[in-house]
Design an enzyme around this catalytic site. Structure first.
Site, PDB file in Angstrom:
ATOM      1  CD  GLU A   1      -2.638  -1.236   2.318  1.00 15.91           C
ATOM      2  OE1 GLU A   1      -2.664  -0.671   3.391  1.00 15.91           O
ATOM      3  OE2 GLU A   1      -4.105  -1.642   2.093  1.00 15.91           O
TER       4      GLU A   1
ATOM      5  CD  GLU B   1      -9.568  -0.949   8.152  1.00 13.98           C
ATOM      6  OE1 GLU B   1      -8.846  -1.772   8.978  1.00 13.98           O
ATOM      7  OE2 GLU B   1      -9.322  -0.499   7.132  1.00 13.98           O
TER       8      GLU B   1
ATOM      9  CG  ASP C   1      -7.614  -5.257   4.979  1.00  8.49           C
ATOM     10  OD1 ASP C   1      -7.123  -5.429   6.106  1.00  8.49           O
ATOM     11  OD2 ASP C   1      -7.737  -4.166   4.380  1.00  8.49           O
TER      12      ASP C   1
HETATM   13  O1  GCW Z   1      -6.927  -2.367   5.143  1.00  7.47           O
HETATM   14  C1  GCW Z   1      -6.040  -1.506   5.554  1.00  7.47           C
HETATM   15  C2  GCW Z   1      -6.734  -0.362   6.255  1.00  7.47           C
HETATM   16  C3  GCW Z   1      -4.999   0.536   6.282  1.00  7.47           C
HETATM   17  C4  GCW Z   1      -4.256  -0.185   7.217  1.00  7.47           C
HETATM   18  C5  GCW Z   1      -3.817  -1.577   6.215  1.00  7.47           C
HETATM   19  C6  GCW Z   1      -2.772  -2.367   6.774  1.00  7.47           C
HETATM   20  C7  GCW Z   1      -2.436   0.976   8.490  1.00  7.47           C
HETATM   21  O2  GCW Z   1      -7.361   0.354   5.561  1.00  7.47           O
HETATM   22  O3  GCW Z   1      -5.704   1.720   7.195  1.00  7.47           O
HETATM   23  O4  GCW Z   1      -2.985   0.622   7.223  1.00  7.47           O
HETATM   24  O5  GCW Z   1      -4.925  -2.183   5.996  1.00  7.47           O
HETATM   25  O6  GCW Z   1      -3.448  -3.156   7.742  1.00  7.47           O
HETATM   26  O7  GCW Z   1      -1.730  -2.081   6.681  1.00  7.47           O
END
Ligand code: GCW
Length: 837
Positions: A299, A405, A377
């Site tokens: 990411e 989340e 995720d």
């Molecule tokens: O799903 C994503 C989240 C991010 C997070 C990432 C991760 C901290 O939306 O906010 O970043 O996973 O776990 O690295």
């Protein structure tokens, strides 16, 4: 072992207001106690009286607990002479040295403890000081639950690493945090007052968490400045008495970001000296520093792949530097790239195995690969990550998420222990042998040096820690399961309820019922059949937005079109993901006949009319599940209301507010998802509910004065796809209508949008007599991620109960804008008893 046997049931009428700060460590007075069951200790003998020692902390905690529960002050003695009815807390070694009779102490694993309440003296002996503290908390947990049984119990952890991760940023914000700003950081540095950090340490120690990563995995290199390292030292000093080691997340590019270097290549000697120097500085200040957590090449985060170095080479660089200090590297497996949806074979779920399986055996012994529980995720349901089965020569830890989340952001009650259990108990059948995930992370299955659990918690400075009292059951359960994954979610929950809300059986039964129903209900009204949460995945992950899953590179695709839906992850015809499991599991998922319904659309691409094992078609199951999930949510409000007076008003009202919000928002979810798939598939609901709302009045069909009709995006998040907003930011709007429902008593529900940017005001009248009013202030009261738009995140419902309405009554709603919040309205539902619309 935690015990739940109650020998005394105390009836408590708790009335004192409570703000949640003490969570499950309230030590509320026990009433109607049969004191003959217990002789209180005359003295607490703590075998280490140095203030940084966890044994000293244990002594203080025992004193505090006994005072709270029994209103008696028991003194802590330095004098180690054993008197009858003393309570002795310390390590097994110290005990043996002092009393010479420690031989009856059992063998304990690291962090383990022995709690013996049978003899003349109560003994709480740890393998180490941390274990002694755990024993003290265990003893107090028993007493606080009215359990005075005489026991001699040996408690050892299932796994050595039991950490929490905080995603705190240096500016004091928390990524995916819903409980207020950071406990640790402010304005780029460490906060001065660490009182709350100490209280957090106490909570975490009581659930046997032994390490914490205090900053976001999307890490800021400025944490490494000399001043901030001193600040980290202060934090470590505060956690140390609780047996909690501090670690940090690293930004892989720190050598260029703050080190003045031109490269962050992990094999470069300048880079290695940069990290060695940083690590030396940290250990100089914090000799028991836990280690580093690294999110690399994920990411947008930098990593070793930039220099054609493997992820293992990146991890091992840190491992080598940490090794002399016995520090560990937690290296995240959450590595993936953007993908092209037009490629039928592309699959983000394959990424972790693709990146990490070839590196198995190449990681240093003090590296632990930290793996999210599912391949995508933190979704409402995912199959277990197959990476656990693919790393036999690598230490692994599971990453769970207490922060909800994708699961309602602590504004929806979702008790997560049952979800986590499906992961921990899952048998991956490596080599056709028993291979439960919990046995892999405990090191047992592959005989690894390290292993364990990490949970993203994101507690903040709100006195409730997570923004919601009920969400704290998840933090509590996390610690319990990391210590003993064979514990049952319902037993854990009931201990938490007794400790948090008291011993009244009605309180226990009601909260148990709500919590145990909550994850299945959330799954039903969000995303089911393995389709993931169906929230806005390109936005804030809170409300419904099913179309956001597709038409982008994020790879959380549903591949829904007019006739079909689901990801084909078979080897035969799809992405091949099912083949990354060991053969027995792979065969189960490869074959549609043996794939469980709840993961059907995760593994298979089918027609909406495909018939499930349950006998329903996919589309009808969708409709039914969304109705049933939202219906269950309405019952939670009533269940909670039945506890009025049995819980202090402050927490009662706080929870009621959230349950009421959730009940309304679950209807938004239900209608949004059902409308979306009805539109897409064109297949009507057999029960004729979807698109039919006999008890609703659309505000756009009312007589409007100062209100303008606007379309809502995404369309499915408004009833009839439209809403109204005041014609300007400064002038009120009025919507009126003659109600033609038969005279009777109704609940009057008003659906509106609570956007950020202002606190609009609404008033409802019947024949010019006020029914009620409210303010659009969810940005102040709820703590979930916000939105400026009329959408699934801001759609809200308020209900006025038991309103007498006569046929022909005039309904009037006056909306007064504030800031940019233009008093948006969607619809009014006039609900006879028992109707949900
Ligand atoms: O799903 C994503 C989240 C991010 C997070 C990432 C991760 C901290 O939306 O906010 O970043 O996973 O776990 O690295």
């Amino acid at each position: 072992m935690f015990r739940a046997l109650l020998v005394v049931v105390a009836s408590l009428n708790i009335v004192t207001a409570e703000n949640g700060l003490n969570a499950w460590l309230r030590y509320a007075p026990l009433q109607n106690v049969n004191s003959h069951h217990l002789t209180l200790p005359s003295t607490i003998i703590a075998l280490n009286t140095s203030k940084a020692s966890s044994v000293y902390t244990a002594g203080l905690e025992l004193q505090k607990g006994l005072q709270g529960i029994f209103s008696q002050v028991v003194k802590i003695s330095n004098y180690t002479h054993k008197t009858s009815s003393a309570l002795i807390v310390g390590t097994v070694d110290d005990y043996s040295k002092i009393y010479g009779d420690g031989d009856d102490a059992p063998d304990l694993d690291e962090d383990g403890f022995w709690l013996n309440t049978k003899g003349d003296t109560i003994k709480i002996l740890g393998q180490n000081e941390r274990g002694a503290l755990y024993g003290a908390f265990e003893y107090l947990s028993m007493l606080a639950q009215g359990d005075f049984s005489g026991i001699s119990s040996v408690n050892n952890p299932n796994q050595p690493i039991r950490w929490v991760n905080q995603w705190d940023n240096m500016d004091g914000s928390i990524e995916r945090g819903y409980g207020g700003p950071s406990l640790f950081f402010k304005n780029g540095g460490i906060v001065d007052d660490l009182t709350r950090v100490s209280e957090y340490g106490r909570l975490l120690a009581s659930i046997r968490v032994n390490g914490i990563i205090i900053n976001n995995v999307n890490a800021n290199a400025t944490l490494l400045s000399p001043q901030n390292i001193q600040g980290l030292g202060r934090i470590a000093d505060v956690f140390r008495p609780y047996g909690i080691q501090v670690g940090i997340s690293l930004n892989f590019a720190s050598p260029t970001a703050v080190g003045g270097l031109t490269t962050f290549d992990p094999l470069d000697s300048g880079v290695i000296s940069f990290w060695t120097n940083i690590t030396d500085q940290i250990y100089k200040r914090i000799p028991d520093f836990a280690g580093y957590l690294v999110k690399a090449n994920s990411e947008g985060q930098p990593g070793p792949l930039t220099y054609n170095r493997t992820l293992a080479e990146g991890a091992n660089m840190f491992a080598k530097i940490l090794d002399p200090y016995s520090g560990v590297v937690m290296f995240r497996a959450f590595v993936y790239n953007q993908l092209n949806e037009s490629d039928w074979k592309a699959d983000r779920a394959n990424a972790a195995v693709q990146f990490f399986e070839p590196l198995d055996g190449k990681f240093a012994d003090n590296v632990v690969v930290q793996i999210k529980y599912g391949p995508i995720d933190f979704q409402v349901r995912e199959p277990v990550s197959p990476l656990f089965a693919n790393l036999r020569n690598t230490s692994t830890a599971v990453e769970l998420q207490v922060a909800q989340e994708y699961l309602g952001q602590q504004c929806h009650l979702v008790y997560l222990a049952p979800l986590w259990k499906t992961i921990l108990d899952f048998d991956l059948r490596v080599d056709r042998k028993a291979s439960k995930v919990s046995d892999i992370i405990s090191r047992e299955r592959f005989n690894r040096p390290l292993g364990g659990s990490a949970a993203v918690v994101n507690a903040g400075t709100n006195t409730t820690w997570l923004g919601s009292h009920m969400a704290m059951s998840n933090l509590y359960a996390y610690g319990r399961l990391a210590w003993d994954p064979s514990d049952e979610p319902e037993d854990i929950l009931q201990d938490w309820i007794r400790l948090t809300f008291g011993l009244d059986p009605k309180v226990r039964d009601t909260i148990t019922k709500m919590s145990m129903q909550s994850w299945p209900a959330y799954e039903q009204y969000s995303g089911n059949l393995g389709l993931q949460t169906l929230t806005d995945i390109t936005g804030n992950h809170f409300g419904p937005k099913p179309q956001s899953q597709d038409d982008n590179g994020w790879g959380q695709w549903t591949r829904a079109d007019h006739t079909t839906i689901g990801m084909d992850r078979t080897v035969a015809n799809g992405t091949g993901f099912s083949g990354t499991y060991p053969p027995e599991i792979a065969n189960m998922y490869e074959n549609i006949a043996t794939t469980p319904d709840n993961l059907l659309l995760w593994f298979h691409h089918v027609n909406y009319t495909h018939v499930l094992h349950s006998g329903k078609t996919v589309i009808q199951y969708f409709y039914d599940a969304h109705y049933s999930g939202a219906e269950i949510e309405q019952t939670f409000v009533k269940m909670w209301e039945s506890l009025k007076g049995k819980i202090d008003d402050e927490r009662y009202e706080h929870v009621l507010y959230r349950q009421t919000f959730q009940a309304g928002h679950s209807i938004t979810w239900r209608d949004a998802i059902n409308n979306f798939y009805w539109n897409l598939s064109g297949i009507p609901d057999e029960a004729k509910r979807v698109g039919h709302h006999p008890w609703r009045v659309e505000v756009e069909s009312m007589v409007l004065d100062g209100y303008t009709v606007v379309p809502v995006t995404p369309f499915e998040t408004a009833s009839n796809y439209t809403a109204v907003i005041t014609s300007s930011n400064t002038t009120a709007g009025i919507a009126t209508m003659k109600l033609e429902f038969a005279s009777g008593t109704y609940d009057l529900a008003v659906n509106y949008f609570d956007v950020i940017g202002g606190r609009a005001h609404w008033q409802v009248y019947l024949n010019d007599k006020s029914v009620g009013e409210w303010i659009g202030n969810h940005e102040d009261t709820l703590g979930h991620a916000v939105s400026v738009n009329l959408d699934g995140h801001t759609a809200s419902r308020i209900t006025f109960k038991g309103i007498k309405i006569a046929k022909g009554d005039m309904l009037k709603i006056v909306g007064t804008p504030n800031g940019t919040e233009r008093a948006p309205l969607d619809y009014v539902a006039v609900l006879p008893a028992g109707v949900i619309d």
